[in-house]
Design an enzyme around this catalytic site. Sequence first.
Site, PDB file in Angstrom:
ATOM      1  N   CYS A 172     -12.558  -3.913   0.986  1.00  0.00           N
ATOM      2  CA  CYS A 172     -12.913  -3.253   2.260  1.00  0.00           C
ATOM      3  C   CYS A 172     -14.044  -2.234   2.077  1.00  0.00           C
ATOM      4  CB  CYS A 172     -11.700  -2.574   2.899  1.00  0.00           C
ATOM      5  SG  CYS A 172     -10.377  -3.725   3.351  1.00  0.00           S
ATOM      6  N   CYS A 228     -13.497   1.418  -4.826  1.00  0.00           N
ATOM      7  CA  CYS A 228     -12.333   1.753  -4.003  1.00  0.00           C
ATOM      8  C   CYS A 228     -11.102   1.164  -4.688  1.00  0.00           C
ATOM      9  CB  CYS A 228     -12.503   1.253  -2.565  1.00  0.00           C
ATOM     10  SG  CYS A 228     -12.706  -0.533  -2.404  1.00  0.00           S
ATOM     11  N   ASN A 232     -11.369  -3.266  -3.690  1.00  0.00           N
ATOM     12  CA  ASN A 232     -12.716  -3.870  -3.683  1.00  0.00           C
ATOM     13  C   ASN A 232     -12.826  -5.036  -2.698  1.00  0.00           C
ATOM     14  OD1 ASN A 232     -14.972  -5.642  -5.936  1.00  0.00           O
ATOM     15  ND2 ASN A 232     -15.498  -4.019  -4.509  1.00  0.00           N
ATOM     16  N   SER A 259     -15.544  -0.386  -0.729  1.00  0.00           N
ATOM     17  CA  SER A 259     -16.648  -0.417  -1.704  1.00  0.00           C
ATOM     18  C   SER A 259     -17.584  -1.619  -1.527  1.00  0.00           C
ATOM     19  CB  SER A 259     -16.143  -0.287  -3.150  1.00  0.00           C
ATOM     20  OG  SER A 259     -15.336  -1.363  -3.525  1.00  0.00           O
TER      21      SER A 259
END
Length: 151
Positions: free
Chosen positions: A13, A8, A11, A15
């Site tokens: 929230c 994401c 990194n 992923s």
Amino acid sequence: MIKVLFVCLGNICRSPTAEAVFRYHTKQAGLKVMVDSAGTAGWHQGQPSDPRSCKTAADFGYDMSKIRSRAIIPSDFHTFNFVLAMDYQNLSDLEIIRNGQGTRPQLFLDFAHQLSEREIPDPYYGGKTGFVDVLHLIEQASAGLLAQLQA
Ligand code: 4NP
């Protein structure tokens, strides 16, 4: 061994939540898979995940406490068999970093065949897709990916 990388922006929230959820379900299924996550940006490098993501994940039985943020590096495209983006912006950023070499990134929701949504929206700034919605999208895509790896 199959190696899966979730990506994401920050990194902290989406992923890392996908990492924890998918690791849990592959373990439950007895499938040996290496699971990791990274951000297209390194702003939170070395930091634990967002407390709102950790709390939501823990409410549903997933442990994110040991995950630390890191930025994606070009060699990840050679290490991982799957590089799975949360949204279209992640996907286009990944294509630039990949520069034509190694595993082609895909949208994670491509594995959630029953959903019409294509993206897992960023919950960081408190949009209409909240942390619980994000977790449910991730659970559905994880189930689809697991089914594909077991097929
Ligand atoms: P993520 O959410 O990409 O799901 O980890 C974000 C986390 C942090 C920021 C943006 C998105 N940020 O701007 O710091």
